[in-house]
Design a protein around this motif. Structure first.
Motif, PDB file in Angstrom:
ATOM      1  N   MET A 260      -0.135 -12.081   0.334  1.00  0.00           N
ATOM      2  CA  MET A 260      -0.617 -10.730   0.545  1.00  0.00           C
ATOM      3  C   MET A 260       0.497  -9.829   1.097  1.00  0.00           C
ATOM      4  N   GLU A 261       1.334 -10.417   1.982  1.00  0.00           N
ATOM      5  CA  GLU A 261       2.440  -9.641   2.565  1.00  0.00           C
ATOM      6  C   GLU A 261       3.386  -9.154   1.483  1.00  0.00           C
ATOM      7  N   TYR A 262       3.662 -10.028   0.521  1.00  0.00           N
ATOM      8  CA  TYR A 262       4.577  -9.647  -0.552  1.00  0.00           C
ATOM      9  C   TYR A 262       3.972  -8.539  -1.413  1.00  0.00           C
ATOM     10  N   LEU A 263       2.675  -8.620  -1.654  1.00  0.00           N
ATOM     11  CA  LEU A 263       1.997  -7.614  -2.468  1.00  0.00           C
ATOM     12  C   LEU A 263       2.034  -6.253  -1.782  1.00  0.00           C
ATOM     13  N   LEU A 264       1.680  -6.216  -0.494  1.00  0.00           N
ATOM     14  CA  LEU A 264       1.684  -4.950   0.239  1.00  0.00           C
ATOM     15  C   LEU A 264       3.093  -4.384   0.359  1.00  0.00           C
ATOM     16  N   SER A 265       4.053  -5.244   0.662  1.00  0.00           N
ATOM     17  CA  SER A 265       5.441  -4.784   0.797  1.00  0.00           C
ATOM     18  C   SER A 265       5.975  -4.264  -0.534  1.00  0.00           C
ATOM     19  N   GLY A 266       5.680  -4.978  -1.598  1.00  0.00           N
ATOM     20  CA  GLY A 266       6.112  -4.528  -2.923  1.00  0.00           C
ATOM     21  C   GLY A 266       5.468  -3.214  -3.322  1.00  0.00           C
ATOM     22  N   ALA A 267       4.166  -3.066  -3.020  1.00  0.00           N
ATOM     23  CA  ALA A 267       3.461  -1.821  -3.335  1.00  0.00           C
ATOM     24  C   ALA A 267       4.037  -0.663  -2.537  1.00  0.00           C
ATOM     25  N   LEU A 268       4.326  -0.901  -1.254  1.00  0.00           N
ATOM     26  CA  LEU A 268       4.915   0.136  -0.409  1.00  0.00           C
ATOM     27  C   LEU A 268       6.284   0.547  -0.943  1.00  0.00           C
ATOM     28  N   GLY A 269       7.131  -0.434  -1.233  1.00  0.00           N
ATOM     29  CA  GLY A 269       8.467  -0.136  -1.742  1.00  0.00           C
ATOM     30  C   GLY A 269       8.432   0.610  -3.059  1.00  0.00           C
ATOM     31  N   LEU A 270       7.559   0.189  -3.954  1.00  0.00           N
ATOM     32  CA  LEU A 270       7.450   0.839  -5.262  1.00  0.00           C
ATOM     33  C   LEU A 270       6.952   2.268  -5.123  1.00  0.00           C
ATOM     34  N   ALA A 271       5.940   2.485  -4.281  1.00  0.00           N
ATOM     35  CA  ALA A 271       5.396   3.832  -4.091  1.00  0.00           C
ATOM     36  C   ALA A 271       6.439   4.763  -3.473  1.00  0.00           C
ATOM     37  N   LEU A 272       7.155   4.283  -2.465  1.00  0.00           N
ATOM     38  CA  LEU A 272       8.195   5.113  -1.854  1.00  0.00           C
ATOM     39  C   LEU A 272       9.327   5.398  -2.840  1.00  0.00           C
ATOM     40  N   ALA A 273       9.678   4.390  -3.635  1.00  0.00           N
ATOM     41  CA  ALA A 273      10.726   4.588  -4.646  1.00  0.00           C
ATOM     42  C   ALA A 273      10.292   5.640  -5.666  1.00  0.00           C
ATOM     43  N   ALA A 274       9.030   5.583  -6.075  1.00  0.00           N
ATOM     44  CA  ALA A 274       8.525   6.572  -7.030  1.00  0.00           C
ATOM     45  C   ALA A 274       8.598   7.976  -6.440  1.00  0.00           C
TER      46      ALA A 274
END
Length: 196
Positions: free
Chosen positions: A1-15
């Motif tokens: 779950m940590e990887y999913l949330l971290s990946g989602a956060l990183g992707l959203a900020l990158a976008a």
């Protein structure tokens, strides 16, 4: 779950860095500085006072710069490669402890790629607006991009918190249901058997 949330956060900020390079960087810097988020190894500098100050100044200058004719087109030329770098940094900094090769690979491909594609799209849109309206519609476009960058960044930071809150609510709901089911089973066992 940590990887999913971290990946989602990183992707959203990158976008979001595809709309405005410095808005998500500043938000991430403030979140790291205040301890709301923890950067991955090697990115503690992003939460320093120096980074917060420099990114705050750059954010204000970038947002205002897009409201001036000609300057907005020059900024697009500068921010296209900068958004790729920002997207890479934001994605890599958000990912938890992974092998550095994997972390940077995801940062470059996913974060940098996402930011680069969005920035390229906004650059082409502004070029079309400049050509089609002699730049008169560019401030409207700048306002829309600023709004998307700010709202998107805020949502990116809040969604992991909301997701964790929803996860907690789900855990509490399941625990309550299991406790009720267990009580019912114990009550059924304790009830006397009907006489025949």
């Amino acid at each position: 779950m940590e990887y999913l949330l971290s990946g989602a956060l990183g992707l959203a900020l990158a976008a979001c860095s595809g709309f405005r390079v410095f808005v998500p960087l500043l938000a991430a810097s403030i979140a790291y500085h205040t301890g709301v988020l923890q950067p991955s190894a090697g990115f503690a500098w992003l939460g320093s006072w120096l980074a917060v100050g420099a990114l705050g100044t750059a954010t204000v200058m970038e947002i205002l710069g897009y409201y001036f004719p000609v300057v907005d087109n020059v900024l697009d030329t500068i921010t296209t490669p900068a958004s790729f770098i920002a997207g890479t940094v934001l994605m890599t900094a958000a990912l938890p402890d992974l092998d550095p090769m994997i972390r940077w690979g995801l940062g470059i491909l996913v974060g940098g790629g996402t930011a680069g594609v969005i920035q390229t799209g906004t650059t082409l849109l502004r070029a079309g607006s400049t050509f089609g309206t002699a730049g008169l519609a560019n401030p409207v476009l700048a306002t829309a991009e600023n709004t998307l960058a700010v709202v998107g960044t805020v949502l990116a930071l809040l969604v992991p918190v909301l997701a964790a809150g929803l996860g907690l609510v789900l855990v509490l709901y399941i625990a309550t249901r299991l406790r009720r089911w267990r009580r019912q089973r114990m009550h059924q066992r304790a009830a006397p058997l009907p006489k025949t």
